[in-house]
Design an enzyme around this catalytic site. Structure first.
Site, mmCIF file in Angstrom:
data_model
loop_
_atom_site.group_PDB
_atom_site.id
_atom_site.type_symbol
_atom_site.label_atom_id
_atom_site.label_comp_id
_atom_site.label_asym_id
_atom_site.label_seq_id
_atom_site.Cartn_x
_atom_site.Cartn_y
_atom_site.Cartn_z
ATOM 1 N N ASP A 183 82.854 98.369 8.531
ATOM 2 C CA ASP A 183 83.342 98.773 7.211
ATOM 3 C C ASP A 183 83.528 97.571 6.296
ATOM 4 O O ASP A 183 83.149 97.601 5.116
ATOM 5 C CB ASP A 183 84.677 99.512 7.346
ATOM 6 C CG ASP A 183 84.589 100.705 8.270
ATOM 7 O OD1 ASP A 183 83.457 101.135 8.578
ATOM 8 O OD2 ASP A 183 85.646 101.202 8.698
ATOM 9 N N GLU A 227 77.176 105.581 14.979
ATOM 10 C CA GLU A 227 78.591 105.939 14.940
ATOM 11 C C GLU A 227 79.325 105.401 16.169
ATOM 12 O O GLU A 227 78.883 105.590 17.307
ATOM 13 C CB GLU A 227 78.744 107.464 14.885
ATOM 14 C CG GLU A 227 78.292 108.078 13.556
ATOM 15 C CD GLU A 227 79.086 107.546 12.377
ATOM 16 O OE1 GLU A 227 80.308 107.355 12.501
ATOM 17 O OE2 GLU A 227 78.465 107.325 11.324
#
Length: 379
Positions: free
Chosen positions: A230, A62
């Site tokens: 992403d 993350e």
């Protein structure tokens, strides 16, 4: 992993080959709904083709992609589909000197928006913190790769209609925005490919990694300092696999098989968040800038003067330390943590102070080198 070209399929079932029969039927019904709504919004026109780009969930890593470190995401069935109709110049009934691109959204509160392509030489000037920004960012990103994109589209097409339908929950942390940027970009690239006048577009369709890089930059034009995870997984994903995404020395993905019988439950908290610079509650862009600045400040203390000014990410810093002092503990994550605690102060830095510490000439240079789309002068 060997790069792959973008697949072109003829049926909805082929677009979702790993779904069960009931889920595939649901997707077929969804596409039929899109066709119906498209015809209503665009006065009887029918889509010429569809593109899709999935959302994602991240398993490991993350907030490290924008520092250059690997991540392990996987794509979702939930996606953005863009239906496209084109009207070529010279066809019967087609007229108009200007190429008009109209985009519409399946969410009814968003009204269709027409754009004159001649007025989008720099699409970022039309950004308005609205849903249309994802299209404008895609067009601007494409201009970086194909400088003649507007001219080619205007020469070949008198009008283009795009209708987006997203099934990724908005603001859920599953990359609904990236799926839209990727689908818009892919639609524009395919339009250039169909024109027969863009080798750049032809080459992009042969390289999913190149499309991922392009879409990351496209989303940055919307005001999000994305690290690229992403967009990368949206193009590099394969069914029943996660991807170990690396950004050094270039964007690549290595498949990681999901063991049979393993299921991932993705729970939505129902609290929406946004990443754009205009949303002060997210803090995403601020974290990206803070990591850039920390890397540069550490480099000033730990690396030779000839190397340190080029450092922008923690991964670059780590690699440079390893190169200059192979095997030194300072290049390990533990060593970097110790250096951070020793060199960086806990109190907030002022921008004028950063200009002096980084030996820059002005606040403008600080903004240009580190602030990206969040640039502003207030201390």
């Amino acid at each position: 992993m060997t790069d792959r070209e973008v697949a072109v399929v003829e049926t909805v079932d082929a677009l979702y080959p790993n779904l069960g029969s009931e889920a595939r039927e649901q997707q077929n019904q969804r596409v039929e709904r899109i066709k119906t709504k498209f015809s209503v919004v665009f006065e009887g026109r029918k889509p010429t083709f569809f593109v899709r780009a999935p959302g994602r969930v991240n398993l490991i890593g993350e907030h490290v992609d924008y520092s250059g470190f690997p991540v392990l995401p996987m794509a979702l069935v939930q996606d953005a589909i863009v239906a496209v109709h084109l009207e070529k110049r010279g066809e019967e009934g087609v007229s108009g000197e200007e190429c008009v691109i109209t985009i519409a959204n399946s969410i009814e509160k968003y009204s269709p928006k027409p754009f004159l392509l001649s007025q989008l030489q720099d699409p970022t000037k039309a950004l308005s913190s609205e849903w249309t920004d994802y299209f404008l960012g895609a067009l601007r990103g494409l201009q970086d790769k194909e400088k003649d994109s507007n001219q080619i589209l205007s020469t070949q097409y008198s009008s283009i209609q795009l209708y987006v339908d997203g099934s990724v929950p908005i603001g859920s942390g599953l990359s609904s925005s990236a799926s839209m940027v990727c689908s818009y970009t892919l639609a524009l690239v395919y339009l250039l490919h169909l024109s027969g006048s863009s080798k750049v577009a032809d080459d992009l369709l042969k390289s999913r990694a190149s499309l991922g890089d392009l879409c990351a930059q496209a989303e940055r034009y919307t005001g999000v300092e994305t690290g690229g995870m992403d967009q990368a997984i949206s193009f590099l994903a394969k069914a029943n696999e996660a991807q170990l995404i690396s950004f050094v020395p270039h964007l690549s993905g290595r498949p990681v098989s999901i063991p049979s019988g393993v299921s991932f439950v993705i729970a939505h908290s129902c609290r929406e968040h946004q990443l754009q610079a205009s949303d002060s509650g997210s803090g995403y862009n601020m974290r990206v800038v803070e990591c850039r600045l920390a890397s540069a400040l550490l480099a000033r203390h730990l690396l030779p003067p000839a190397i340190s000014p080029s450092i922008r990410t923690l991964r670059q810093l780590q690699d440079a330390l390893e190169t200059s002092s192979p095997g030194d503990i300072g290049a390990t994550l533990e060593g970097l943590l110790e250096s951070s605690e020793r060199i960086l102060k806990e109190e907030p830095y002022q921008k004028n102070e950063l200009v002096d510490l980084l030996q820059l000439s002005s606040l403008d240079e600080l903004d240009l080198l580190f602030m990206g789309s969040t640039a502003s002068h207030p201390n």
